[in-house]
Write an enzyme that holds these catalytic residues in place. Structure first.
Site, PDB file in Angstrom:
ATOM      1  N   SER A  16       8.583   2.752   4.701  1.00 18.30           N
ATOM      2  CA  SER A  16       9.615   3.300   3.823  1.00 18.30           C
ATOM      3  C   SER A  16       9.262   4.733   3.408  1.00 18.30           C
ATOM      4  O   SER A  16      10.133   5.463   2.966  1.00 18.30           O
ATOM      5  CB  SER A  16       9.730   2.427   2.581  1.00 18.30           C
ATOM      6  OG  SER A  16       8.473   2.358   1.932  1.00 18.30           O
ATOM      7  N   HIS A 191       0.649   1.316  -0.016  1.00 18.37           N
ATOM      8  CA  HIS A 191       0.121   2.381  -0.877  1.00 18.37           C
ATOM      9  C   HIS A 191      -1.221   1.990  -1.520  1.00 18.37           C
ATOM     10  O   HIS A 191      -2.006   2.857  -1.889  1.00 18.37           O
ATOM     11  CB  HIS A 191       1.072   2.668  -2.044  1.00 18.37           C
ATOM     12  CG  HIS A 191       2.207   3.581  -1.730  1.00 18.37           C
ATOM     13  ND1 HIS A 191       3.220   3.238  -0.877  1.00 18.37           N
ATOM     14  CD2 HIS A 191       2.493   4.832  -2.180  1.00 18.37           C
ATOM     15  CE1 HIS A 191       4.097   4.235  -0.816  1.00 18.37           C
ATOM     16  NE2 HIS A 191       3.671   5.210  -1.596  1.00 18.37           N
TER      17      HIS A 191
HETATM   18  N1  DGL Z   1       5.478   0.803   1.688  1.00 17.42           N
HETATM   19  C1  DGL Z   1       5.998  -0.128   0.714  1.00 17.42           C
HETATM   20  C2  DGL Z   1       5.321  -1.488   0.893  1.00 17.42           C
HETATM   21  O1  DGL Z   1       4.305  -1.628   1.556  1.00 17.42           O
HETATM   22  C3  DGL Z   1       5.799   0.366  -0.705  1.00 17.42           C
HETATM   23  C4  DGL Z   1       6.691   1.527  -1.097  1.00 17.42           C
HETATM   24  C5  DGL Z   1       8.143   1.127  -1.298  1.00 17.42           C
HETATM   25  O2  DGL Z   1       8.475   0.443  -2.296  1.00 17.42           O
HETATM   26  O3  DGL Z   1       8.949   1.504  -0.470  1.00 17.42           O
HETATM   27  O4  DGL Z   1       5.821  -2.452   0.368  1.00 17.42           O
END
Ligand code: DGL
Length: 270
Positions: A16, A191
């Protein structure tokens, strides 16, 4: 690397936003010869606060874009997208596709030594129950405690990785599961590896912290090996980074997660 590249194609990595770079870094380390193309949907991040059907729609658009690069395999380097979209992706795209939940759940079970497992993630990931369901498919009697931690992604985005504020936020989120004596903690959001030192301080040595990035990289290597898709030769792999919004924030935050300056960052429209 361009959208017209002929075989062997690169590996597509999708998130994302910026968090999936922690997964891409582990893949780069394990598979130094592979070409990688990363897409971060920075225009529409975060996915973690959105409805499941919105996450499905956004992910489909992103993966369709990545397909223009003739990717030979796809890693969904986002827990939220992995939680909601894998069945749809498997139906729609006939290439090997890996998410982050199965490898992370498997590793947590191995490291927990039959003790309780904690999972932290975005609201959408925790709401989906994807981790407890996956873990209990492997071991039905496993005890899993889950906690959504919506403040952690903004802390990472701001580079607040340690110090009194992140520590106090983490302590507040983890207190209930630490009281239940969890033995392993799944970082169910891409993250969170950036917060590992702070998480370690709060959890102490008894809790094994599971960062699914390395597990995903290992699973990817096995799949590519089994399908004869590993890139031959010894040339170092290249990488490009695609984002759906202006790259400035991605470049700034991404350097910490990727471990060095990000080059070849291109804005694309989906
Ligand atoms: N990359 C997303 C996850 O691993 C976290 C960031 C988002 O909420 O888009 O869930």
């Amino acid at each position: 690397m361009s959208a017209k590249t002929r075989t062997p194609g690169p590996i597509g990595i999708f998130d994302s936003g910026v968090g999936g770079l922690t997964v891409m870094r582990a893949i780069r380390k394990l598979l130094p010869g592979e070409d990688l193309v990363y897409l971060g949907d920075t225009a529409r991040t975060p996915y973690g606060s959105k409805a499941g059907e919105t996450v499905v729609r956004f992910t489909r658009e992103c993966v369709s874009h990545l397909r223009q690069y003739r990717i030979k395999a796809l890693v969904v380097a986002c827990n939220t997208a992995s939680a909601y979209t894998l069945p749809m992706l498997h139906r729609s795209f006939k290439i090997p596709i890996l998410g982050v939940i199965q490898p992370g759940g498997q590793a947590a079970l191995e490291k927990a030594n039959s003790g309780p497992i904690g999972v932290i993630g975005t609201q959408a990931t925790i709401r989906s129950q994807a981790y407890p369901v996956t873990i209990r498919k492997i071991k039905p009697q496993a005890v899993v405690y889950s906690q959504a931690c919506p403040l952690l992604v903004p802390l990472v985005e701001e580079g607040w990785l340690n110090g009194p504020i992140p520590l106090s936020v983490i302590k507040t989120y983890l207190a209930p599961m630490l009281r239940k004596n969890i033995r392993s903690l799944i970082l169910g959001c891409t993250h969170y590896p950036a917060l590992k030192p702070a998480l370690r301080k709060v959890c102490g040595r008894r809790v094994q912290i599971i960062d699914s990035a390395e597990e995903v990289a290992k699973a990817l290597r096995s799949v590519l090996e089994a399908k004869g898709l590993l890139k031959p030769g010894s040339r170092r792999g290249r990488q490009v980074f695609l984002v759906s919004d202006v790259p400035a924030q991605f470049v700034r935050v991404g350097a910490t997660l990727w471990g060095r300056k990000l080059e070849q960052v291109k804005r694309v429209s989906l």
